[in-house]
Design a protein around this motif. Structure first.
Motif, PDB file in Angstrom:
ATOM      1  N   LEU A  84       0.955   3.683  -3.267  1.00 20.35           N
ATOM      2  CA  LEU A  84       0.364   4.968  -2.994  1.00 20.35           C
ATOM      3  C   LEU A  84       1.254   6.080  -3.476  1.00 20.35           C
ATOM      4  CD1 LEU A  84      -1.396   4.733   0.748  1.00 20.35           C
ATOM      5  CD2 LEU A  84      -2.607   5.141  -1.642  1.00 20.35           C
ATOM      6  N   ASN A 140      -3.789   6.854  -4.708  1.00 23.37           N
ATOM      7  CA  ASN A 140      -4.898   5.907  -4.267  1.00 23.37           C
ATOM      8  C   ASN A 140      -5.696   5.370  -5.386  1.00 23.37           C
ATOM      9  OD1 ASN A 140      -6.221   4.774  -2.265  1.00 23.37           O
ATOM     10  ND2 ASN A 140      -7.232   6.215  -1.406  1.00 23.37           N
ATOM     11  N   SER A 141      -5.892   4.122  -5.173  1.00 27.44           N
ATOM     12  CA  SER A 141      -7.060   3.559  -5.894  1.00 27.44           C
ATOM     13  C   SER A 141      -7.624   2.096  -5.302  1.00 27.44           C
ATOM     14  CB  SER A 141      -6.470   3.137  -7.384  1.00 27.44           C
ATOM     15  OG  SER A 141      -5.424   2.380  -7.475  1.00 27.44           O
ATOM     16  N   TRP A 164      -5.357  -1.793  -3.013  1.00 30.53           N
ATOM     17  CA  TRP A 164      -5.868  -2.423  -1.987  1.00 30.53           C
ATOM     18  C   TRP A 164      -5.873  -3.692  -2.140  1.00 30.53           C
ATOM     19  CZ3 TRP A 164      -5.240   0.343   2.495  1.00 30.53           C
ATOM     20  CH2 TRP A 164      -5.088   1.736   2.485  1.00 30.53           C
ATOM     21  N   VAL A 179       0.876  -1.016  -0.071  1.00 29.24           N
ATOM     22  CA  VAL A 179      -0.033  -0.082   0.109  1.00 29.24           C
ATOM     23  C   VAL A 179       0.837   1.240   0.005  1.00 29.24           C
ATOM     24  CG1 VAL A 179      -1.688   1.333   1.503  1.00 29.24           C
ATOM     25  CG2 VAL A 179      -2.069  -1.298   1.011  1.00 29.24           C
TER      26      VAL A 179
END
Length: 229
Positions: A177, A182-183, A187, A173
């Motif tokens: 990131l 972020n997407s 994750w 992450v």
């Protein structure tokens, strides 16, 4: 003066990376000779400390040949250390394992794979999962593992395995990131890599996890992002 500054900067950066590695080994050897720490702790100092040099290599944008040369050199040193007391802090734990050799090899393989593709983040993911994930999992499992289980005759603990999964996922992450923003994909990638890395660490014997965990984690993360992005 750029023709003079550029090579000077490169050699200073290379010296800094080398000083980091030498310093980690020096600290481990010092702790060993002080006799105040368990041999396994000394080994984990090296295991966790040395791998972070990949961040310096990424930051300084070292060429591929630097990583490959360092990997070959340390692979040979690790092989010799099993026979001669070259780096006693990396051995001497009473276990039959080629883990430190595989450790050096895996770094070279990941650099050789992802550096030419201009995707050093995946090499960093694999190496840092090996160093921090596997290293902290061993420490937590040995010191605080209260719920053991066995696989192929190997003693593991749920505390150690959960640490491996949590640290592996966090590394994926944080790096993605930083490199991608972020997407939802990062994750999901982090979850899949965390499960895979933990499974590979749990089933590997004789130090092979230092090869299977970094290569498997980096390959899976790369594949996920190639399919989804």
């Amino acid at each position: 003066m750029d023709w003079l500054i550029a090579p000077l900067q490169f050699y200073l950066q290379l010296a800094l990376a080398g000083a980091w590695v030498v310093g980690v080994f020096g600290l481990a050897e010092y702790l060993k000779h002080q006799g105040k720490t368990d041999p396994e702790v000394n080994r984990k100092v090296v295991h966790i400390g040395v791998g972070n040099v990949v961040l310096l290599a990424w930051w300084f944008q070292f060429p591929t040949w630097i990583g490959l040369t360092a990997s070959v050199f340390f692979s040979l040193v690790m092989l010799l250390s099993y026979r001669y007391p070259i780096l006693s802090s990396t051995s001497g734990t009473g276990r039959k394992s080629l883990g430190t050799f595989f450790y050096a090899v895996s770094i070279g393989l990941l650099v050789g794979w992802f550096w030419p593709l201009a995707l050093p983040q995946y090499a960093a993911i694999g190496i840092l999962i090996m160093t921090w994930g596997d290293g902290l999992a061993a420490i937590v499992g040995q010191r605080w593992g209260r719920h053991p289980y066995q696989l192929w005759g190997m003693n593991k603990s749920w505390e150690g395995s959960l640490t491996m999964a949590g640290v592996s996922g966090a590394i994926v992450v944080l790096i993605l990131l930083f490199t991608q923003g972020n997407s939802w994909q990062i994750w999901v990638s982090a979850l899949l890599v965390a499960v895979a890395a933990t499974a590979l660490e749990s089933i590997s014997k004789f130090g092979v996890d230092n090869l299977s965990v970094p290569l498997g984690s980096a390959a899976l993360c790369f594949l996920c992002n190639e399919l989804w992005l």
